[in-house]
Design a protein around this motif. Structure first.
Motif, PDB file in Angstrom:
ATOM      1  N   GLN A 153      -5.950  -2.707  -1.999  1.00 54.37           N
ATOM      2  CA  GLN A 153      -5.245  -3.874  -2.178  1.00 54.37           C
ATOM      3  C   GLN A 153      -4.284  -3.662  -3.343  1.00 54.37           C
ATOM      4  O   GLN A 153      -3.267  -4.536  -3.361  1.00 54.37           O
ATOM      5  CB  GLN A 153      -6.364  -4.809  -2.828  1.00 54.37           C
ATOM      6  CG  GLN A 153      -7.349  -5.410  -1.671  1.00 54.37           C
ATOM      7  CD  GLN A 153      -6.585  -6.168  -0.533  1.00 54.37           C
ATOM      8  OE1 GLN A 153      -5.527  -6.802  -0.820  1.00 54.37           O
ATOM      9  NE2 GLN A 153      -6.755  -6.080   0.680  1.00 54.37           N
ATOM     10  N   HIS A 154      -4.327  -2.405  -3.947  1.00 49.96           N
ATOM     11  CA  HIS A 154      -3.243  -2.410  -5.106  1.00 49.96           C
ATOM     12  C   HIS A 154      -1.899  -1.985  -3.991  1.00 49.96           C
ATOM     13  O   HIS A 154      -0.705  -2.735  -4.400  1.00 49.96           O
ATOM     14  CB  HIS A 154      -3.487  -0.960  -5.622  1.00 49.96           C
ATOM     15  CG  HIS A 154      -4.647  -1.083  -6.604  1.00 49.96           C
ATOM     16  ND1 HIS A 154      -4.775  -2.084  -7.335  1.00 49.96           N
ATOM     17  CD2 HIS A 154      -5.418  -0.337  -7.073  1.00 49.96           C
ATOM     18  CE1 HIS A 154      -5.917  -2.011  -7.994  1.00 49.96           C
ATOM     19  NE2 HIS A 154      -6.333  -0.740  -7.993  1.00 49.96           N
ATOM     20  N   TYR A 155      -1.923  -1.436  -2.957  1.00 49.89           N
ATOM     21  CA  TYR A 155      -0.743  -1.038  -1.997  1.00 49.89           C
ATOM     22  C   TYR A 155      -0.534  -2.348  -1.534  1.00 49.89           C
ATOM     23  O   TYR A 155       0.944  -2.700  -1.219  1.00 49.89           O
ATOM     24  CB  TYR A 155      -1.152  -0.012  -0.825  1.00 49.89           C
ATOM     25  CG  TYR A 155      -1.128   1.282  -1.486  1.00 49.89           C
ATOM     26  CD1 TYR A 155       0.277   1.955  -1.587  1.00 49.89           C
ATOM     27  CD2 TYR A 155      -2.323   1.955  -1.807  1.00 49.89           C
ATOM     28  CE1 TYR A 155       0.033   3.197  -1.708  1.00 49.89           C
ATOM     29  CE2 TYR A 155      -2.197   3.354  -2.254  1.00 49.89           C
ATOM     30  CZ  TYR A 155      -1.091   3.806  -2.419  1.00 49.89           C
ATOM     31  OH  TYR A 155      -1.038   5.267  -2.840  1.00 49.89           O
ATOM     32  N   VAL A 156      -1.321  -3.310  -0.989  1.00 48.45           N
ATOM     33  CA  VAL A 156      -1.142  -4.567  -0.216  1.00 48.45           C
ATOM     34  C   VAL A 156      -0.207  -5.378  -1.282  1.00 48.45           C
ATOM     35  O   VAL A 156       0.766  -6.046  -0.899  1.00 48.45           O
ATOM     36  CB  VAL A 156      -2.312  -5.484   0.027  1.00 48.45           C
ATOM     37  CG1 VAL A 156      -2.013  -6.691   0.479  1.00 48.45           C
ATOM     38  CG2 VAL A 156      -3.084  -4.615   1.223  1.00 48.45           C
ATOM     39  N   ARG A 157      -0.889  -5.592  -2.419  1.00 47.27           N
ATOM     40  CA  ARG A 157      -0.146  -6.612  -3.250  1.00 47.27           C
ATOM     41  C   ARG A 157       1.522  -6.101  -3.764  1.00 47.27           C
ATOM     42  O   ARG A 157       2.337  -6.851  -3.597  1.00 47.27           O
ATOM     43  CB  ARG A 157      -0.838  -6.693  -4.699  1.00 47.27           C
ATOM     44  CG  ARG A 157      -2.013  -7.519  -4.564  1.00 47.27           C
ATOM     45  CD  ARG A 157      -2.745  -7.771  -6.086  1.00 47.27           C
ATOM     46  NE  ARG A 157      -3.282  -6.656  -6.491  1.00 47.27           N
ATOM     47  CZ  ARG A 157      -4.719  -6.418  -6.133  1.00 47.27           C
ATOM     48  NH1 ARG A 157      -5.129  -7.224  -5.634  1.00 47.27           N
ATOM     49  NH2 ARG A 157      -5.092  -5.322  -6.920  1.00 47.27           N
ATOM     50  N   ARG A 158       1.607  -4.626  -3.987  1.00 47.59           N
ATOM     51  CA  ARG A 158       3.140  -4.188  -4.176  1.00 47.59           C
ATOM     52  C   ARG A 158       3.911  -4.198  -2.851  1.00 47.59           C
ATOM     53  O   ARG A 158       5.093  -4.617  -3.155  1.00 47.59           O
ATOM     54  CB  ARG A 158       2.895  -2.747  -4.366  1.00 47.59           C
ATOM     55  CG  ARG A 158       4.069  -2.091  -4.828  1.00 47.59           C
ATOM     56  CD  ARG A 158       4.781  -2.658  -5.991  1.00 47.59           C
ATOM     57  NE  ARG A 158       6.040  -2.306  -6.221  1.00 47.59           N
ATOM     58  CZ  ARG A 158       7.453  -2.942  -5.898  1.00 47.59           C
ATOM     59  NH1 ARG A 158       7.166  -4.000  -5.057  1.00 47.59           N
ATOM     60  NH2 ARG A 158       8.496  -2.511  -6.074  1.00 47.59           N
ATOM     61  N   LEU A 159       3.394  -4.126  -1.910  1.00 44.54           N
ATOM     62  CA  LEU A 159       4.276  -4.408  -0.547  1.00 44.54           C
ATOM     63  C   LEU A 159       4.467  -5.931  -0.083  1.00 44.54           C
ATOM     64  O   LEU A 159       5.692  -6.337   0.323  1.00 44.54           O
ATOM     65  CB  LEU A 159       3.442  -3.785   0.587  1.00 44.54           C
ATOM     66  CG  LEU A 159       3.381  -2.246   0.812  1.00 44.54           C
ATOM     67  CD1 LEU A 159       2.721  -1.823   2.097  1.00 44.54           C
ATOM     68  CD2 LEU A 159       4.878  -1.813   0.668  1.00 44.54           C
ATOM     69  N   GLU A 160       3.375  -6.922  -0.592  1.00 45.91           N
ATOM     70  CA  GLU A 160       3.789  -8.010  -0.352  1.00 45.91           C
ATOM     71  C   GLU A 160       4.958  -8.636  -1.265  1.00 45.91           C
ATOM     72  O   GLU A 160       5.698  -9.460  -1.019  1.00 45.91           O
ATOM     73  CB  GLU A 160       2.608  -8.912  -0.646  1.00 45.91           C
ATOM     74  CG  GLU A 160       1.491  -8.978   0.544  1.00 45.91           C
ATOM     75  CD  GLU A 160       0.038  -9.505   0.168  1.00 45.91           C
ATOM     76  OE1 GLU A 160       0.015  -9.682  -1.064  1.00 45.91           O
ATOM     77  OE2 GLU A 160      -0.674  -9.703   1.359  1.00 45.91           O
ATOM     78  N   ALA A 161       5.030  -7.936  -2.716  1.00 46.50           N
ATOM     79  CA  ALA A 161       5.796  -8.368  -3.524  1.00 46.50           C
ATOM     80  C   ALA A 161       7.161  -7.819  -2.955  1.00 46.50           C
ATOM     81  O   ALA A 161       8.361  -8.669  -3.053  1.00 46.50           O
ATOM     82  CB  ALA A 161       5.721  -7.775  -4.959  1.00 46.50           C
ATOM     83  N   ALA A 162       7.267  -6.707  -2.388  1.00 44.25           N
ATOM     84  CA  ALA A 162       8.795  -6.197  -1.856  1.00 44.25           C
ATOM     85  C   ALA A 162       8.937  -7.051  -0.611  1.00 44.25           C
ATOM     86  O   ALA A 162       9.950  -7.442  -0.498  1.00 44.25           O
ATOM     87  CB  ALA A 162       8.133  -4.790  -1.362  1.00 44.25           C
ATOM     88  N   ARG A 163       8.041  -7.532   0.100  1.00 41.61           N
ATOM     89  CA  ARG A 163       8.479  -8.485   1.404  1.00 41.61           C
ATOM     90  C   ARG A 163       9.126  -9.499   0.678  1.00 41.61           C
ATOM     91  O   ARG A 163      10.110 -10.258   1.206  1.00 41.61           O
ATOM     92  CB  ARG A 163       7.297  -8.843   1.988  1.00 41.61           C
ATOM     93  CG  ARG A 163       7.544  -9.522   3.504  1.00 41.61           C
ATOM     94  CD  ARG A 163       6.439  -9.532   4.378  1.00 41.61           C
ATOM     95  NE  ARG A 163       5.310  -9.975   3.791  1.00 41.61           N
ATOM     96  CZ  ARG A 163       3.995 -10.087   4.376  1.00 41.61           C
ATOM     97  NH1 ARG A 163       3.913  -9.582   5.626  1.00 41.61           N
ATOM     98  NH2 ARG A 163       2.716 -10.502   3.845  1.00 41.61           N
ATOM     99  N   GLU A 164       8.463 -10.342  -0.328  1.00 42.89           N
ATOM    100  CA  GLU A 164       9.015 -11.350  -0.941  1.00 42.89           C
ATOM    101  C   GLU A 164      10.515 -11.131  -1.459  1.00 42.89           C
ATOM    102  O   GLU A 164      11.349 -12.053  -1.638  1.00 42.89           O
ATOM    103  CB  GLU A 164       8.045 -11.794  -2.081  1.00 42.89           C
ATOM    104  CG  GLU A 164       6.617 -12.547  -1.712  1.00 42.89           C
ATOM    105  CD  GLU A 164       5.924 -12.901  -2.766  1.00 42.89           C
ATOM    106  OE1 GLU A 164       6.525 -12.674  -3.806  1.00 42.89           O
ATOM    107  OE2 GLU A 164       4.781 -13.207  -2.339  1.00 42.89           O
TER     108      GLU A 164
END
Length: 216
Positions: A153-164
């Motif tokens: 989930q650490h990676y997921v949150r960082r990638l979701e921020a990048a997508r935003e």
């Protein structure tokens, strides 16, 4: 007329031992012992009795807190992983630094992962946990819940921020992207067929980010 001797001051009561501090010292000693024994002797030869003897506690103390050596090792590894995350500069919410540069942030974390997997301090315990998870579905589920998924989930949150931020495609499958980033490193580490290096981690990152890049 005799003078009376002055009364001696009362002796202050002895300070009661701090049970919480004693328990924390014991817990830390048990974690250190479990990690050291697994690295030195291997998982099969590591026992609760051995951990207790090395930590200077009774084995009943260990069984009061954990049901098995696998459970001890999992909590010890979680503690080790938390220390590593703090050293990387991650916070409790994201776990991965967010400098605004996705490639730099992921490169930093992936290279740190390579270093950890190549470090005997992590290698032995990680292999022990993986081996126990293969033979015990119940333990595998606990490991997934407590260790694998939180790190994922650490990676997921960082990638979701990048997508935003528009750094990756809006329709990118984030979970698949994380698997593409981390699974190749785990495979090289597990089978030891080829060197696990920073250069390899960088190459994996380059290819994954190329696939995630927004399309015109």
């Amino acid at each position: 007329m005799t003078s009376e001797k002055p009364a001696k001051p009362a002796t202050p009561p002895a300070k009661a031992p701090d049970a919480s501090r004693r328990s924390e010292r014991s817990r830390r000693a048990i974690f250190d012992s479990a990690l050291a024994l697994v690295s030195e002797a291997g998982y099969a030869k590591t026992t609760v009795e051995g951990i207790a003897a090395r930590a200077g506690v009774g084995k009943q103390t260990i069984y009061r807190w954990w049901p098995s050596k696998a459970a001890v090792l999992l909590d010890a590894y979680l503690d080790l992983a938390e220390q590593a995350n703090e050293a990387l500069g991650g916070d409790a919410e994201s776990g991965i630094p967010d400098t605004g540069d996705l490639a730099a942030d992921l490169r930093y974390v992936l290279r740190a992962t390579v270093d950890e997997l190549n470090d005997p301090k992590y290698d032995g315990p990680t292999r022990a946990l993986a081996a126990e998870g293969l033979v015990s579905p119940e333990f595998a589920a606990q490991m997934a819940e407590k260790l694998v998924e939180p790190q994922f989930q650490h990676y997921v949150r960082r990638l979701e921020a990048a997508r935003e931020d528009g750094d990756i495609a809006p329709d990118a499958d984030i979970r698949v992207a994380v698997e593409l980033l981390t699974a190749p490193l785990a495979q090289r580490w597990q089978y030891r067929s080829l060197p696990l290096t920073h250069a390899y981690a960088d190459a994996v990152l380059t290819h994954v980010l190329r696939g995630l890049a927004p399309r015109p």
